[in-house]
Design a protein around this motif. Structure first.
Motif, PDB file in Angstrom:
ATOM      1  N   PRO A  43      60.820  60.842  62.097  1.00  0.00           N
ATOM      2  CA  PRO A  43      62.119  61.518  62.205  1.00  0.00           C
ATOM      3  C   PRO A  43      63.290  60.658  61.738  1.00  0.00           C
ATOM      4  CG  PRO A  43      61.264  60.972  64.392  1.00  0.00           C
ATOM      5  CD  PRO A  43      60.191  60.629  63.416  1.00  0.00           C
ATOM      6  N   TRP A  44      63.071  59.329  61.653  1.00  0.00           N
ATOM      7  CA  TRP A  44      64.132  58.448  61.163  1.00  0.00           C
ATOM      8  C   TRP A  44      64.083  58.290  59.643  1.00  0.00           C
ATOM      9  CZ3 TRP A  44      61.900  57.641  65.946  1.00  0.00           C
ATOM     10  CH2 TRP A  44      62.785  57.598  67.018  1.00  0.00           C
ATOM     11  N   ASP A  60      64.614  67.408  65.358  1.00  0.00           N
ATOM     12  CA  ASP A  60      66.059  67.574  65.132  1.00  0.00           C
ATOM     13  C   ASP A  60      66.443  67.293  63.683  1.00  0.00           C
ATOM     14  OD1 ASP A  60      65.941  64.852  64.827  1.00  0.00           O
ATOM     15  OD2 ASP A  60      67.035  64.376  66.661  1.00  0.00           O
ATOM     16  N   TYR A  61      65.484  66.798  62.880  1.00  0.00           N
ATOM     17  CA  TYR A  61      65.748  66.440  61.487  1.00  0.00           C
ATOM     18  C   TYR A  61      65.613  67.640  60.560  1.00  0.00           C
ATOM     19  CZ  TYR A  61      60.770  66.528  62.121  1.00  0.00           C
ATOM     20  OH  TYR A  61      59.512  66.941  62.484  1.00  0.00           O
ATOM     21  N   ARG A 107      63.097  63.220  69.588  1.00  0.00           N
ATOM     22  CA  ARG A 107      63.517  63.530  68.221  1.00  0.00           C
ATOM     23  C   ARG A 107      62.504  64.451  67.548  1.00  0.00           C
ATOM     24  NH1 ARG A 107      66.168  60.188  64.064  1.00  0.00           N
ATOM     25  NH2 ARG A 107      66.680  62.351  63.628  1.00  0.00           N
ATOM     26  N   GLU A 108      61.260  64.386  68.057  1.00  0.00           N
ATOM     27  CA  GLU A 108      60.211  65.183  67.415  1.00  0.00           C
ATOM     28  C   GLU A 108      59.109  65.479  68.423  1.00  0.00           C
ATOM     29  OE1 GLU A 108      58.369  63.124  64.161  1.00  0.00           O
ATOM     30  OE2 GLU A 108      57.256  64.895  63.487  1.00  0.00           O
ATOM     31  N   SER A 156      63.763  59.350  71.445  1.00  0.00           N
ATOM     32  CA  SER A 156      64.904  58.810  70.678  1.00  0.00           C
ATOM     33  C   SER A 156      64.958  57.286  70.728  1.00  0.00           C
ATOM     34  CB  SER A 156      66.227  59.321  71.245  1.00  0.00           C
ATOM     35  OG  SER A 156      66.109  60.614  71.675  1.00  0.00           O
TER      36      SER A 156
END
Ligand code: AMP
Ligand code: MG
Length: 325
Positions: free
Chosen positions: A202-203, A225-226, A254-255, A298
């Motif tokens: 996700p980063w 969220d990406y 985040r995922e 996160s």
């Protein structure tokens, strides 16, 4: 001699069947889909899957004015007949049992957040939502005036379930179907080993993997969220809403990746677990234990259920992998 070789070749192909591989790509249901099928009837099965998914788009698209969903949303407040696909997926969605994290009646709020700017509070609060405001009896539906349904968190999962059925009908031995964040790994690779599925970082960018998961005969479904969203005044707003606030979920994840034997259920869960956040998602899994998951927190920690631990390999050292007990 040449004739003999040709005859032998013909005999071999007849005895063992002529397995072909069919690779295709489409833009359907608002996402890029890639299908790869191997088998004697690969071309026919691929055509049937593409046709079925294209049809489901005409059922569940929230934006196409000719879709069934659009008609249902336009006619809220009155009784309507719906197709069996519609009734089936609505029934499943209304009884998703995700502690309220997945909500198929968020259509109005989803529409507002899709416009690329933060909606006004009053407009958001004025949206009619709530599963108790929908009644479904066989193929007859009635929703409260103003209520809008949205299947964005489950329609691709449902489409992948339908695709799996087609693969089985056509006796396709192996296939890899990607419907956006919804993947179905059918059978195993030609060498008999499981498929290697990249789990998105996700980063990173779309092609960056966090790790590789081995999979066979199962659905691998990711939410994050990406995926979709927009930026306003330096703040990013993603597309997964918390039904309680009707705003992008303030998740500490985040995922989420769900591995399931059922595509629709897996798709519902990937969205719901994201909304729940880490602690609730882990408790939820402990109370169900009928699916596997990876939660990407996160803070860079990755939580994984025991059933996946042995078949997931991290690609990067900077992340910490923890197995949920
Ligand atoms: P997914 O990518 O499967 O996680 O689904 C996200 C999509 O589902 C969004 O783009 C919205 O269309 C819709 N959606 C967002 N939040 C929710 C929610 N809490 N419950 C049901 N659908 C949602
Ligand atoms: Mg989903």
């Amino acid at each position: 001699m040449k004739r003999m070789i040709a005859c032998c070749l013909f005999l071999v192909l007849t005895l063992f069947g002529c397995a072909e591989t069919k690779n295709t790509q489409y833009y359907m249901m608002d996402t890029v889909m890639t299908f790869s099928l191997t088998g004697e009837r690969a071309a026919d099965a691929e055509r049937a899957i593409a046709d079925r998914v294209a049809h489901l788009e005409t059922v569940f698209s929230p934006t196409r004015e000719d879709s069934e969903l659009f008609r249902v949303n336009q006619n809220s407040g009155s009784r309507m007949e719906v197709s069996s696909d519609f009734a089936k997926l609505l029934e499943l969605s209304l009884h998703a049992e995700t502690l309220g994290a997945f909500d198929v009646t968020l259509g109005g709020a989803v529409e507002l957040w899709s416009q690329g700017k933060v909606p006004a509070n009053e407009t958001l609060e004025a949206q009619v939502t709530g599963c108790e405001k929908v009644s479904l009896s066989e193929n007859t539906i009635q929703t409260e005036k103003g209520l809008k349904l949205n299947f964005g968190a489950v329609a691709k999962g449902y489409a992948s379930d339908c695709a799996k059925e087609i693969l089985e009908d056509y006796e396709i031995p192996r296939a890899l179907l990607s419907l956006g964040g919804n993947l179905y790994a059918h059978g195993v690779k030609e060498d008999g080993t499981p498929w290697n599925i990249g789990v998105r970082d996700p980063w990173g960018e779309a092609q960056d993997w966090l790790g590789i998961l081995q999979a066979e005969n199962e659905f691998i479904i990711a939410s994050g969220d990406y995926e979709r969203g927009f930026e306003e005044n330096g703040v990013r707003y993603h597309h997964i809403l918390d039904p309680k606030t009707r705003r992008p979920a303030e998740s500490d994840l985040r995922e989420t990746v769900v591995v399931s034997k059922n595509g629709s259920r897996g798709d519902i869960l990937s969205t719901a677990l994201f909304v729940m956040g880490k602690e609730k998602a882990v408790d939820y899994w402990k109370s169900m234990r009928d699916f596997e998951m990876i939660l990407v927190s996160s803070d860079g920690r990755i939580l994984i259920t025991p059933g996946l631990a042995a078949r997931f390999t991290l690609s990067q050292d900077s992340y910490i992998l923890e197995v949920i007990e």
